[in-house]
Design an enzyme around this catalytic site. Structure first.
Site, short mmCIF file in Angstrom:
data_model
loop_
_atom_site.label_atom_id
_atom_site.label_comp_id
_atom_site.label_asym_id
_atom_site.label_seq_id
_atom_site.Cartn_x
_atom_site.Cartn_y
_atom_site.Cartn_z
N HIS A 355 -1.10 12.71 8.42
CA HIS A 355 -0.65 11.33 8.30
C HIS A 355 -0.01 10.76 9.55
O HIS A 355 0.39 9.60 9.55
CB HIS A 355 0.39 11.20 7.19
CG HIS A 355 -0.22 11.11 5.83
ND1 HIS A 355 -0.55 9.93 5.25
CD2 HIS A 355 -0.57 12.08 4.96
CE1 HIS A 355 -1.08 10.16 4.07
NE2 HIS A 355 -1.11 11.46 3.86
N LYS A 543 8.17 -3.24 5.51
CA LYS A 543 7.77 -1.86 5.73
C LYS A 543 9.01 -1.11 6.16
O LYS A 543 10.05 -1.72 6.41
CB LYS A 543 6.68 -1.77 6.80
CG LYS A 543 7.04 -2.56 8.07
CD LYS A 543 5.96 -2.56 9.12
CE LYS A 543 4.75 -3.36 8.78
NZ LYS A 543 3.54 -2.58 8.57
N ARG A 544 8.93 0.22 6.28
CA ARG A 544 10.10 0.93 6.78
C ARG A 544 10.48 0.42 8.18
O ARG A 544 9.63 -0.05 8.94
CB ARG A 544 9.82 2.45 6.83
CG ARG A 544 9.89 3.13 5.48
CD ARG A 544 11.23 2.96 4.79
NE ARG A 544 12.27 3.76 5.40
CZ ARG A 544 12.66 4.95 4.96
NH1 ARG A 544 12.09 5.49 3.89
NH2 ARG A 544 13.61 5.61 5.57
N LYS A 549 7.13 0.47 14.66
CA LYS A 549 6.61 -0.65 13.87
C LYS A 549 7.02 -2.00 14.48
O LYS A 549 6.49 -3.04 14.13
CB LYS A 549 7.08 -0.55 12.42
CG LYS A 549 6.45 0.63 11.66
CD LYS A 549 6.95 0.69 10.24
CE LYS A 549 6.44 1.87 9.44
NZ LYS A 549 5.08 1.67 8.89
N THR A 651 -0.79 0.78 4.88
CA THR A 651 -1.41 0.34 3.62
C THR A 651 -0.85 -1.02 3.23
O THR A 651 -1.49 -1.76 2.50
CB THR A 651 -1.16 1.34 2.48
OG1 THR A 651 0.24 1.66 2.46
CG2 THR A 651 -1.99 2.60 2.66
N LYS A 655 -2.56 -4.48 1.31
CA LYS A 655 -2.01 -5.22 0.16
C LYS A 655 -1.93 -6.71 0.48
O LYS A 655 -2.26 -7.55 -0.35
CB LYS A 655 -0.61 -4.71 -0.19
CG LYS A 655 -0.53 -3.25 -0.57
CD LYS A 655 0.94 -2.78 -0.59
CE LYS A 655 1.04 -1.27 -0.61
NZ LYS A 655 2.40 -0.78 -0.24
C1 LIG Z 1 2.87 -0.18 0.83
C2 LIG Z 1 4.29 0.16 0.95
C3 LIG Z 1 4.77 0.74 2.14
C4 LIG Z 1 3.88 1.01 3.33
O1 LIG Z 1 3.90 -0.10 4.18
P1 LIG Z 1 3.29 -0.03 5.66
O2 LIG Z 1 3.29 -1.44 6.09
O3 LIG Z 1 1.91 0.51 5.50
O4 LIG Z 1 4.17 0.84 6.45
C5 LIG Z 1 6.10 1.05 2.21
N1 LIG Z 1 6.95 0.80 1.20
C6 LIG Z 1 6.53 0.24 0.05
C7 LIG Z 1 7.50 -0.03 -1.04
C8 LIG Z 1 5.19 -0.09 -0.12
O5 LIG Z 1 4.78 -0.64 -1.27
#
Ligand SMILES: *Cc1c(COP(=O)(O)O)cnc(C)c1O
Length: 814
Positions: A355, A543-544, A549, A651, A655
């Site tokens: 990952h 995101k985190r 990022k 991911t 979304k």
């Molecule tokens: C999808 C999701 C992530 C991943 O987000 P990235 O933008 O891909 O880092 C992190 N936290 C939550 C709660 C999510 O639903």
């Protein structure tokens, strides 16, 4: 059981009565949630039992997805959707005067994961059940999931997540399926005829108790299982006198030590280095999981040397990679299988997903620590390594350098990723670019040695949660426009493309986005007392929080835009609301400073009346699955701006596009594939490419000071971080400042700044053409089907697990 409206009303009142012995009018939404949850769970449990029976009777091959994290979020609504009873339940409750949405909102998120990796595991479970793969999760029942984030005075404060406090309706404790996991102590090998007998002494026995959570497939009668293990002390009648010796304090210490294993999820998005408790967690759930898999397998009455025909084990990142040595231990020590045969079976059973390429996240354990905790497992890893190194030595004609580079054990550390590669038949990356970087850079030696093992499986998301559940209005509009085939065949979303230019359809999509934005602006008004203009562009980075990022890049652009507006109040821009949501790991100082920076910039700008609603900045606290479900349907602009080469896939990006956001992105992770899917006119790409970034690292010819010196905008902004402009001390943001200027900006924030500002200006300009923007948005939705995890999981099943789909007729259940 047939769940029609009248029956649900009856059963719901019965449940309330049996649970609380009170009338519906005396009770509140919490009671209603528990009652409805229990009712639904009863219904599902029958399906779980029957599915399981079907699998056993048909000797159906099973896959077990081993993961330290399952970020499943809430389950009531997704279960109702998958069972096909959401609407009828809503009607039933409405008849009884109960607000259905309020009942749903009472459910606590099961936050047993940090971010993308854990959410991926949850999406995969949903997709495996929904496309008919006999696939189950195996993980840890953390008593405390990821911390709850509060923002106090602009700073992140962590509050423990006590999600089990009121009980958890979806789980079933299975004490009779417990197994014992042995930690520490010593091992003796006693020679017995041709083989060895392994004697464990002075170890700490840990009782692993499984809690099962049903995973409901969509409209297909399948219910799979997520098994989470909890650590408990063994019964008093178990003989552990050798180490507790009737000593009361020792016994208490033992209890404390054992129960600590499943107390808490490590809140770091990458790995906690060298933490013995983390290693205990890993071995604990892996050993328990494999023992229970073998126990079930033996029920089939098949010989162990056929294990690989009936079982696949997938390890989600390196965290569970000790599974390889543990399966060898079980086969060789406990089942007396010869090493070579056990090794062949183990490698056929195991598959590994990598990952990350962030060096700090590639897991390594100090040999001393490892040996002490897992003495037998260490011996087995040594043996695996000895044989592997001999193969490398032969292949490369005695090249010791190669052997050293590739050895699983090196410099007194165990490199778990290497163990995972050597012991699996498949190694996959999670997006095309990521897999190429693994093959050509990070894991090149291993790719050269085992080219056949490497493959790509681009991540995915379940469209049931991330579209049908989170965005019901959009779902209805899609159904009206192209019918409902896409629900079972998400690639069919493509049919929307022919409507992308239809202005009446465009208006319908635009209205839904606006409705969703109004809902969110009400939420923000209530919770934060900030007025968000629903006509503004909603620009979201959720995101985190992590340096790679680059939330900082986003903030620098906001400051620059603010500076431009101050200089030129007539600057013609579409009002924009910048929304951030992100948890920072509690020990990650830089990340926490970035949160304070965002909240400080928000205070400055939101309170500047001369700006009005031209810019608003909002930090939403406690990013979680349920918050993501609120936020994503409202988003116009999806921020996917990581330093190219650093984000393995992402991911969140998928979304957002699935909900009609336009992405502003670097060519990183799956953004590359999103661009391929929607075409370059329907995404805004900027910045360095991965190979440019890699070249800069190699040649060391990037100097962030030069950019600072030559770009007056950057000069001004960075000065504003340290001169009191933001109403904080001059030292508040020193980590951020130092990283950008004195540590040479490892993530190329300043280097990409100009390109990012231009890209943001382009977004502004595109948005002014409503028809064009709406067309882009629809094309994004239309091309999001390839990112449904149904497709991803189908590829895993086909190309890695060698498992066929099953079709369960409802008659087969009775
Ligand atoms: C999808 C999701 C992530 C991943 O987000 P990235 O933008 O891909 O880092 C992190 N936290 C939550 C709660 C999510 O639903």
């Amino acid at each position: 059981m047939i769940l029609d409206k009248e029956f649900i009303k009856y059963a719901f009142k019965q449940k309330l009565m049996s649970l609380y012995a009170e009338d519906i009018s005396e009770l509140n939404k919490y009671h209603y949630f528990t009652a409805l949850g229990n009712l639904v769970k009863d219904y599902i449990s029958e399906g779980l039992m029957k599915t399981n029976k079907y699998y056993l009777n048909n000797r159906q091959k099973q896959v077990y997805y081993f993961s330290m994290e399952f970020l499943i979020g809430r389950l009531l609504e997704s279960n109702l959707i998958n069972l096909g009873i959401r609407d009828v339940c809503k009607e039933a409750l409405t008849d009884l005067g109960v607000d259905f949405n309020e009942v749903l909102s009472v459910e606590k998120d099961a936050g047993l994961g940090n971010g993308g990796l854990g959410r991926l595991a949850a999406c995969f479970l949903d997709s495996m059940a929904s496309i008919g793969i006999a696939g189950h999760g195996c993980g840890i029942r953390y008593k405390h999931g990821l911390f709850e984030q509060k923002i106090v005075n602009g700073y992140q404060v962590e509050v423990p997540d006590n999600w089990l406090k009121e009980g958890y309706v979806w789980e079933t404790r299975k004490p009779h399926k417990s197994v014992i996991v042995k930690l520490g102590g010593t091992v003796d090998l006693i020679k017995e005829n041709d083989s060895f007998k392994v004697i464990y002494k002075n170890y700490e026995p840990v009782l692993a108790v499984p809690y099962d959570i049903p995973v409901v497939g969509y409209d297909n009668n399948i219910v799979n299982n997520l098994r989470l293990w909890s650590a408990e002390t063994v019964d008093e009648d178990f003989d552990f006198s050798s180490f507790s010796n009737g000593d009361y304090l020792k016994a208490v210490e033992y209890k404390y030590s054992v129960e600590s294993i499943t107390q808490v999820l490590y809140p770091d998005d990458s790995n906690e280095k060298g933490k013995i408790l983390r290693l205990k967690q890993q071995y604990f759930f892996v050993s328990a999981g494999l023992q229970s898999i073998l126990r079930r397998y033996e029920k089939l009455g098949l010989p162990l040397n056929k294990l690989d025909e009936y079982i696949a084990v997938h390890i989600n990142d390196t965290h569970p990679s000790v599974a390889i040595a543990e399966l060898m231990r079980l086969l060789v020590d406990e089942k007396s299988m010869p090493w070579e045969e056990a090794w062949k079976i183990t490698t056929n059973v195991m598959a590994y997903t990598n990952h990350t390429i962030l060096a700090e996240a590639l897991e390594k354990w100090p040999v001393d620590m490892f040996k002490k905790l897992l003495p037998r497992i260490y011996m087995i890893i040594e043996e695996i390594n000895k044989r592997f190194c001999a193969e490398v030595f032969d292949e490369y004609n005695g090249n010791w350098n190669k052997v050293n580079e590739m050895s699983i054990i090196s410099n007194d550390t165990i490199r778990m990723a290497y163990l995972a590669i050597v012991g699996s038949h498949s190694v996959n990356g999670v997006a095309k670019l990521h897999t190429e970087i693994l093959k050509n850079q990070e894991l090149k030696n291993f790719y050269d040695f085992y080219p056949e093992k490497f493959n790509n499986k681009t991540n995915g998301i379940t469209h049931r949660r991330w579209l049908m559940e989170s965005n019901p209005k959009l779902t209805n509009l899609i159904n009206e426009t192209i019918g409902t085939d896409w629900i079972k065949h998400p690639l069919e979303l493509k049919k929307l493309e022919s409507f992308a230019h239809d202005s009446s359809i465009q208006d319908k999509f635009a209205n839904i986005k606006r409705d969703n934005k109004i809902t969110l602006s009400n939420y923000i008004k209530n919770k934060y007392n900030i007025n968000v203009n629903p006509n503004s562009i909603l620009d979201v980075q959720a995101k985190r929080l992590h340096a790679y990022k680059r939330q900082v890049l986003n903030v620098l652009n906001i400051l620059d835009l603010y500076n431009r507006l101050k200089e030129n109040p007539n600057l013609d821009i579409v009002p924009r609301t910048f929304i951030f949501a992100a948890k920072a790991s509690p020990g990650y100082h830089l990340a926490k400073q970035v949160i304070k920076l965002i909240t400080s910039v928000a205070d400055k700008i939101n309170n500047d009346t001369s700006i009005g609603d031209k810019i608003k900045v909002v930090f939403l606290e406690n990013y979680s699955v349920s918050l993501a479900e609120k936020l994503i349907p409202c988003t116009d602009v999806s921020e996917q701006i990581s330093t190219a080469s650093k984000e393995a896939s992402g991911t969140g990006n998928m979304k957002f596009m699935m909900n009609g956001a336009v992405t502003i992105a670097t060519l990183d992770g799956a953004n590359v594939e999103i661009k391929e899917a929607v075409g370059e006119d329907n995404i805004v790409i900027f910045g360095l490419t991965a190979s440019e970034v890699i070249e800069f690292y190699k040649n060391k010819n990037y100097h962030s000071r030069d950019i600072f010196n030559n770009d007056p905008r950057i000069n001004k902004i960075l000065t504003q971080l340290t001169n009191g402009f933001l109403n904080v001390s001059n030292y508040e943001f020193n980590d951020i400042y130092d990283n950008l200027l004195f540590k040479n900006d490892e993530y190329f924030v300043l280097k990409d700044f100009d390109a990012y500002v231009n890209a943001q200006n382009k977004i502004n300009q595109l948005y002014t053409d409503k028809a064009k923007w709406q067309k882009m948005s629809i094309i994004n939705i239309a091309n999001s089907g390839i990112f449904s995890s149904d497709n991803t999981v189908a590829k895993y099943a086909d190309e890695i697990w060698n498992i066929k789909k099953v079709y369960l007729k409802s008659q087969a259940l009775d």
